[in-house]
Design a protein around this motif. Structure first.
Motif, PDB file in Angstrom:
ATOM      1  N   TYR A 113      13.786  24.068  41.029  1.00 52.74           N
ATOM      2  CA  TYR A 113      14.661  24.600  42.077  1.00 52.74           C
ATOM      3  C   TYR A 113      15.031  23.472  43.038  1.00 52.74           C
ATOM      4  N   TYR A 114      16.300  23.412  43.379  1.00 52.36           N
ATOM      5  CA  TYR A 114      16.808  22.371  44.265  1.00 52.36           C
ATOM      6  C   TYR A 114      17.564  23.023  45.424  1.00 52.36           C
ATOM      7  N   VAL A 115      17.541  22.362  46.565  1.00 53.53           N
ATOM      8  CA  VAL A 115      18.417  22.732  47.680  1.00 53.53           C
ATOM      9  C   VAL A 115      19.275  21.511  47.990  1.00 53.53           C
ATOM     10  N   VAL A 116      20.586  21.712  47.944  1.00 49.75           N
ATOM     11  CA  VAL A 116      21.544  20.628  48.136  1.00 49.75           C
ATOM     12  C   VAL A 116      22.473  20.994  49.289  1.00 49.75           C
ATOM     13  N   ASP A 117      22.669  20.067  50.200  1.00 51.63           N
ATOM     14  CA  ASP A 117      23.663  20.244  51.261  1.00 51.63           C
ATOM     15  C   ASP A 117      25.012  19.783  50.713  1.00 51.63           C
ATOM     16  N   ALA A 118      25.922  20.731  50.534  1.00 51.64           N
ATOM     17  CA  ALA A 118      27.220  20.463  49.919  1.00 51.64           C
ATOM     18  C   ALA A 118      28.295  20.310  50.985  1.00 51.64           C
ATOM     19  N   PHE A 119      29.310  19.494  50.675  1.00 55.43           N
ATOM     20  CA  PHE A 119      30.342  19.110  51.634  1.00 55.43           C
ATOM     21  C   PHE A 119      29.689  18.478  52.866  1.00 55.43           C
ATOM     22  N   GLU A 140      27.773  14.741  54.541  1.00 57.02           N
ATOM     23  CA  GLU A 140      27.561  13.301  54.510  1.00 57.02           C
ATOM     24  C   GLU A 140      26.076  12.963  54.578  1.00 57.02           C
ATOM     25  N   LYS A 141      25.275  13.861  55.148  1.00 57.11           N
ATOM     26  CA  LYS A 141      23.832  13.665  55.283  1.00 57.11           C
ATOM     27  C   LYS A 141      23.184  15.033  55.379  1.00 57.11           C
ATOM     28  N   VAL A 142      21.867  15.068  55.251  1.00 59.64           N
ATOM     29  CA  VAL A 142      21.179  16.356  55.311  1.00 59.64           C
ATOM     30  C   VAL A 142      21.382  16.995  56.677  1.00 59.64           C
ATOM     31  N   PHE A 143      21.301  18.325  56.658  1.00 60.66           N
ATOM     32  CA  PHE A 143      21.502  19.169  57.831  1.00 60.66           C
ATOM     33  C   PHE A 143      22.975  19.290  58.214  1.00 60.66           C
ATOM     34  N   GLU A 144      23.869  18.819  57.353  1.00 57.40           N
ATOM     35  CA  GLU A 144      25.295  19.076  57.503  1.00 57.40           C
ATOM     36  C   GLU A 144      25.758  19.905  56.306  1.00 57.40           C
ATOM     37  N   GLY A 145      27.028  20.291  56.341  1.00 58.04           N
ATOM     38  CA  GLY A 145      27.593  21.021  55.219  1.00 58.04           C
ATOM     39  C   GLY A 145      26.924  22.359  55.013  1.00 58.04           C
ATOM     40  N   ASN A 146      26.900  22.803  53.751  1.00 59.62           N
ATOM     41  CA  ASN A 146      26.394  24.136  53.423  1.00 59.62           C
ATOM     42  C   ASN A 146      25.271  24.009  52.406  1.00 59.62           C
ATOM     43  N   PRO A 147      24.053  24.429  52.751  1.00 60.58           N
ATOM     44  CA  PRO A 147      22.958  24.338  51.786  1.00 60.58           C
ATOM     45  C   PRO A 147      23.069  25.419  50.716  1.00 60.58           C
ATOM     46  N   ALA A 148      22.865  25.021  49.474  1.00 59.19           N
ATOM     47  CA  ALA A 148      22.873  25.955  48.346  1.00 59.19           C
ATOM     48  C   ALA A 148      21.625  25.744  47.519  1.00 59.19           C
ATOM     49  N   GLY A 149      21.050  26.830  47.048  1.00 63.43           N
ATOM     50  CA  GLY A 149      19.962  26.748  46.084  1.00 63.43           C
ATOM     51  C   GLY A 149      20.527  26.627  44.684  1.00 63.43           C
ATOM     52  N   VAL A 150      19.879  25.851  43.839  1.00 59.97           N
ATOM     53  CA  VAL A 150      20.318  25.664  42.456  1.00 59.97           C
ATOM     54  C   VAL A 150      19.113  25.825  41.544  1.00 59.97           C
ATOM     55  N   CYS A 151      19.206  26.765  40.598  1.00 58.87           N
ATOM     56  CA  CYS A 151      18.173  26.986  39.596  1.00 58.87           C
ATOM     57  C   CYS A 151      18.759  26.664  38.223  1.00 58.87           C
ATOM     58  N   VAL A 152      18.187  25.675  37.548  1.00 56.98           N
ATOM     59  CA  VAL A 152      18.619  25.303  36.200  1.00 56.98           C
ATOM     60  C   VAL A 152      17.689  25.993  35.216  1.00 56.98           C
ATOM     61  N   LEU A 153      18.237  26.895  34.400  1.00 58.26           N
ATOM     62  CA  LEU A 153      17.443  27.758  33.524  1.00 58.26           C
ATOM     63  C   LEU A 153      17.626  27.387  32.061  1.00 58.26           C
ATOM     64  N   ALA A 203      37.417  18.545  47.148  1.00 56.74           N
ATOM     65  CA  ALA A 203      36.460  17.462  46.935  1.00 56.74           C
ATOM     66  C   ALA A 203      35.580  17.290  48.167  1.00 56.74           C
ATOM     67  N   GLY A 204      34.334  16.939  47.904  1.00 59.97           N
ATOM     68  CA  GLY A 204      33.396  16.682  48.982  1.00 59.97           C
ATOM     69  C   GLY A 204      32.166  15.973  48.467  1.00 59.97           C
ATOM     70  N   ARG A 205      31.301  15.604  49.386  1.00 60.33           N
ATOM     71  CA  ARG A 205      30.063  14.919  49.045  1.00 60.33           C
ATOM     72  C   ARG A 205      28.890  15.893  49.073  1.00 60.33           C
ATOM     73  N   ALA A 206      27.769  15.450  48.514  1.00 61.22           N
ATOM     74  CA  ALA A 206      26.579  16.290  48.484  1.00 61.22           C
ATOM     75  C   ALA A 206      25.340  15.432  48.705  1.00 61.22           C
ATOM     76  N   VAL A 207      24.314  16.044  49.306  1.00 66.55           N
ATOM     77  CA  VAL A 207      23.073  15.347  49.621  1.00 66.55           C
ATOM     78  C   VAL A 207      21.908  16.252  49.234  1.00 66.55           C
ATOM     79  N   LEU A 208      20.922  15.694  48.538  1.00 67.52           N
ATOM     80  CA  LEU A 208      19.736  16.459  48.153  1.00 67.52           C
ATOM     81  C   LEU A 208      18.823  16.652  49.366  1.00 67.52           C
ATOM     82  N   TYR A 209      18.462  17.889  49.629  1.00 70.14           N
ATOM     83  CA  TYR A 209      17.512  18.196  50.702  1.00 70.14           C
ATOM     84  C   TYR A 209      16.095  18.354  50.148  1.00 70.14           C
ATOM     85  N   SER A 210      15.939  19.116  49.053  1.00 71.25           N
ATOM     86  CA  SER A 210      14.594  19.327  48.517  1.00 71.25           C
ATOM     87  C   SER A 210      14.657  19.639  47.033  1.00 71.25           C
ATOM     88  N   ALA A 211      13.529  19.408  46.364  1.00 73.40           N
ATOM     89  CA  ALA A 211      13.355  19.781  44.958  1.00 73.40           C
ATOM     90  C   ALA A 211      11.942  20.305  44.806  1.00 73.40           C
TER      91      ALA A 211
END
Length: 261
Positions: free
Chosen positions: A3-9, A11-24, A244-252
């Protein structure tokens, strides 16, 4: 599961929109995916499974499954290209909104999404009471788009969520022409148990066609004016919108869905 949490759109963590991602490896029951999304309590949790050349992708809010989500798609593409198909510069997704493509352009992830067709609707007192400002225009597609007089009103708006829930449309987007950006927007989704979406990709599939026509330009830089904020580089391609936008990993980490007692 991983499970990952990524801040999308962002430039750095705590910006943009955090999304959870589960790769199954294979699909979980719908009810379990919904419970995971509720437990995560992010605006969206994405679940993806490899199917042939593409990935099947589904998005869940704490309040239910949605048919289109931009920031969680960007976050999923970031996770897959960073940890699963390292260095992949193009990813295909099969979704409830058809096939979506995400391409890497340097450090940008460009989403190829369907544009919504907006229909003008009358401005009502209910819209004004919900938004706190009287819109100059209102438009309807999947969501309700209310155009406000200026950027200040968008930034200062404190919508009444109970009144927003009573409006037509799945989400409410408040938007205006920007000073430093082509447009500024805020997005509210109390019907999906999300008060304010920090950065809404599908919302920009509503507002980009609108502002493209108003400004007479195909390429726009859009700003989501939430507290976290986010910048989207947009192109109106008629029936499709490129975001288009950037993304930053917050947690895994790992989720243990079997520990249900």
């Amino acid at each position: 599961m991983r499970y990952y949490v990524v801040d999308a759109f962002a430039e750095k963590v705590f910006e943009g929109n955090p999304a959870g991602v589960c790769v199954l490896d294979s699909w979980l029951p719908d009810g379990l995916m919904q419970n995971i999304a509720m437990e995560n309590n992010l605006s969206e949790t994405a679940f993806t499974v490899k199917e042939g050349e593409a990935y099947r992708l589904r998005w869940f809010t704490p309040g239910g499954e949605v048919d289109l989500c931009g920031h969680a798609t960007l976050a999923t593409a970031y996770v897959l290209s960073s940890f699963v198909e390292t260095g992949a510069d193009r990813l295909l997704f099969e979704t409830l909104s058809g096939r979506l493509t995400v391409s890497r352009r340097g450090d940008l992830y460009e989403l190829d999404f369907p544009a919504y067709t907006l229909t003008p609707v009358p401005v009502t007192g209910a819209m004004e009471e919900a938004a706190g400002f009287r819109p100059t225009e209102a438009w309807m597609a999947r969501d309700l788009v209310c155009v406000l007089e200026d950027e200040r009103q968008v930034r200062e708006a404190a919508p009444d969520m109970a009144r927003v829930t009573a409006l037509d449309g799945l989400l409410l987007h408040l938007t205006a022409r920007g000073k430093d950006y082509d447009c500024v927007t805020r997005s509210f989704a109390p019907k999906m148990n999300v008060q304010e979406d920090p950065v809404c990709g599908s919302g920009h599939c509503h507002v980009v066609p609108l502002w493209s026509r108003k400004l007479g330009k195909k390429e726009l830089v859009a700003r989501q004016a939430s507290r976290r904020g986010g910048t989207l580089f947009c192109r109106d391609c008629g029936e499709r919108i490129l975001l288009a936008g950037r993304a930053v990993l917050y947690s895994a980490g790992e989720i243990y869905p079997g520990n249900q007692g």
